[in-house]
Design an enzyme around this catalytic site. Structure first.
Site, PDB file in Angstrom:
ATOM      1  N   LEU A  14      42.121  15.761 -13.505  1.00  0.00           N
ATOM      2  CA  LEU A  14      42.223  14.648 -12.550  1.00  0.00           C
ATOM      3  C   LEU A  14      40.856  14.169 -12.080  1.00  0.00           C
ATOM      4  O   LEU A  14      40.557  12.975 -12.126  1.00  0.00           O
ATOM      5  CB  LEU A  14      43.058  15.090 -11.342  1.00  0.00           C
ATOM      6  CG  LEU A  14      43.234  14.039 -10.240  1.00  0.00           C
ATOM      7  CD1 LEU A  14      44.260  12.996 -10.655  1.00  0.00           C
ATOM      8  CD2 LEU A  14      43.647  14.702  -8.921  1.00  0.00           C
ATOM      9  N   LEU A  15      40.019  15.084 -11.623  1.00  0.00           N
ATOM     10  CA  LEU A  15      38.690  14.710 -11.138  1.00  0.00           C
ATOM     11  C   LEU A  15      37.710  14.519 -12.287  1.00  0.00           C
ATOM     12  O   LEU A  15      36.933  13.569 -12.299  1.00  0.00           O
ATOM     13  CB  LEU A  15      38.158  15.763 -10.167  1.00  0.00           C
ATOM     14  CG  LEU A  15      36.722  15.531  -9.659  1.00  0.00           C
ATOM     15  CD1 LEU A  15      36.591  14.176  -8.961  1.00  0.00           C
ATOM     16  CD2 LEU A  15      36.289  16.663  -8.745  1.00  0.00           C
ATOM     17  N   ALA A  71      38.449  24.415 -12.640  1.00  0.00           N
ATOM     18  CA  ALA A  71      38.820  25.465 -11.681  1.00  0.00           C
ATOM     19  C   ALA A  71      40.323  25.677 -11.726  1.00  0.00           C
ATOM     20  O   ALA A  71      41.071  24.808 -12.168  1.00  0.00           O
ATOM     21  CB  ALA A  71      38.406  25.071 -10.263  1.00  0.00           C
ATOM     22  N   TYR A 137      42.696  31.042  -2.993  1.00  0.00           N
ATOM     23  CA  TYR A 137      42.026  29.888  -3.591  1.00  0.00           C
ATOM     24  C   TYR A 137      40.730  29.583  -2.854  1.00  0.00           C
ATOM     25  O   TYR A 137      39.651  29.471  -3.457  1.00  0.00           O
ATOM     26  CB  TYR A 137      42.959  28.673  -3.562  1.00  0.00           C
ATOM     27  CG  TYR A 137      42.248  27.371  -3.850  1.00  0.00           C
ATOM     28  CD1 TYR A 137      41.694  27.128  -5.106  1.00  0.00           C
ATOM     29  CD2 TYR A 137      42.112  26.385  -2.867  1.00  0.00           C
ATOM     30  CE1 TYR A 137      41.019  25.939  -5.371  1.00  0.00           C
ATOM     31  CE2 TYR A 137      41.454  25.198  -3.120  1.00  0.00           C
ATOM     32  CZ  TYR A 137      40.913  24.977  -4.379  1.00  0.00           C
ATOM     33  OH  TYR A 137      40.241  23.811  -4.642  1.00  0.00           O
ATOM     34  N   LYS A 141      36.796  29.983  -4.278  1.00  0.00           N
ATOM     35  CA  LYS A 141      35.887  28.830  -4.313  1.00  0.00           C
ATOM     36  C   LYS A 141      34.635  29.102  -3.471  1.00  0.00           C
ATOM     37  O   LYS A 141      33.524  28.698  -3.837  1.00  0.00           O
ATOM     38  CB  LYS A 141      36.591  27.567  -3.841  1.00  0.00           C
ATOM     39  CG  LYS A 141      37.688  27.078  -4.782  1.00  0.00           C
ATOM     40  CD  LYS A 141      37.162  26.773  -6.188  1.00  0.00           C
ATOM     41  CE  LYS A 141      36.307  25.527  -6.234  1.00  0.00           C
ATOM     42  NZ  LYS A 141      35.830  25.225  -7.616  1.00  0.00           N
TER      43      LYS A 141
END
Length: 317
Positions: A14-15, A71, A137, A141
């Site tokens: 998506l990104l 990720a 999550y 990160k």
């Protein structure tokens, strides 16, 4: 900055797709890495947990900048596969940072607002606020952030590796499930089926940010840092976010209004986190964009409702 080359990990996501487009629009040469959707031409098939494959990609592409979008980014999936999540979010990130630092490559590591606890009254968070993730999550990160900064410091190259924290993202998706925002369109359609009742979170505050805007900011950061005479004086943690604020329920109401569909069968749930749930989500992790502003980087974002009206072609007079 034409003549420069960028490499984008997770370029089929998506990104990643929008980051690729942002650098292409600025006349950079761009290559991406992917895995299951890699075409082997513009998107190289690279298993990011295998250091030799990453090194080979860097030596083939020879980028000046790498944007690390890849990720495991869905909190519930992270919780079900903690070992696999740590492998991609932390260990693969460490290897990539080390390889980039040793080659004098500028690296942007995409992180998340979920590194913060999001307690009521705490937001907005400045970039130097104390992180305290509420779920796996966010923790992985945060650990990824730390290994990026550590690897560049160990290599004696501070400022060549930076963190960019972003909130929940939306944008041009191949599948609605790619985004926790886009997927709510499906929820609104499902709510039209007879006998359907859906509970939707009306507690946690979200700041949905468009992937195209994030791509632009990644390019602008790269230009700024690569053009600096002394990157060690520039901040190594940056944050970008829209100022548009919604709960998931409010997003559903926006979508219903845009498409002319009732959302009467979607019930707002104001109870917050279930204390027995495995994944605890923050209440409000709004990110301050002060550091980007101080660098002279444009932090404007697309209007949420306007973008979606355009996306679903629901223009109104």
């Amino acid at each position: 900055m034409s003549g420069k080359t960028a490499l984008v990990t997770g370029a089929t996501g998506l990104l990643g797709r929008e980051v690729v487009r942002a650098f292409e629009r600025a006349n950079w040469n761009v290559k991406g890495t992917g895995y299951s959707r890699a075409d082997g031409v513009s998107i190289l098939k690279v298993d990011l947990v295998k250091e030799n494959e990453v090194a080979s990609a860097l030596d083939t592409v020879k980028p000046q900048a790498v944007v690390h979008c890849a990720a495991n980014r869905f909190p519930d999936k992270c919780d079900k596969d903690p070992e696999g999540t740590r492998a991609i979010n932390v260990e693969a990130t460490r290897k990539l940072a080390s390889l980039c630092a040793n080659r004098d490559i500028f690296l942007i590591y995409i992180s998340t607002d979920y590194v913060f606890p999001g307690k009521p009254g705490d937001a907005p968070y400045e970039a130097d606020a104390k992180p305290q993730p509420t779920n796996l999550y966010g923790q992985t990160k945060l650990d990824g952030e730390r290994v990026v900064i550590e690897e560049y410091q160990n290599a004696g190259k501070p400022g060549l590796g930076v963190v960019l924290r972003v909130p929940v993202l939306y944008g041009d998706a191949e599948l609605p499930s790619e985004s926790a925002v886009n997927v709510l369109l499906d929820t609104v359609w499902k709510a039209q089926e007879p006998g359907t009742k859906i509970k939707m979170d009306h507690w946690a505050l979200r700041y949905p940010t468009n992937t195209e805007d994030v791509g632009r900011v990644c390019h602008d950061i790269s230009v700024k840092y690569l053009g600096s005479d002394d990157r060690s004086k520039l901040p190594n943690i940056l944050q970008f976010s829209s100022e548009d604020k919604y709960t998931k329920y409010e997003i559903c109401k926006v979508f219903g209004d845009i498409m002319g569909l009732p959302v009467t069968e979607i019930e707002p749930n104001t109870e917050g986190n279930d204390p027995n749930a495995s994944v605890q989500r923050p209440y409000d992790c709004h990110l301050s964009t002060k550091r980007l502003k101080d660098l002279g980087i444009d932090v404007s974002t697309q209007d949420f409702t306007g973008w979606w009206r355009w996306n679903v072609r629901a223009f109104r007079k």
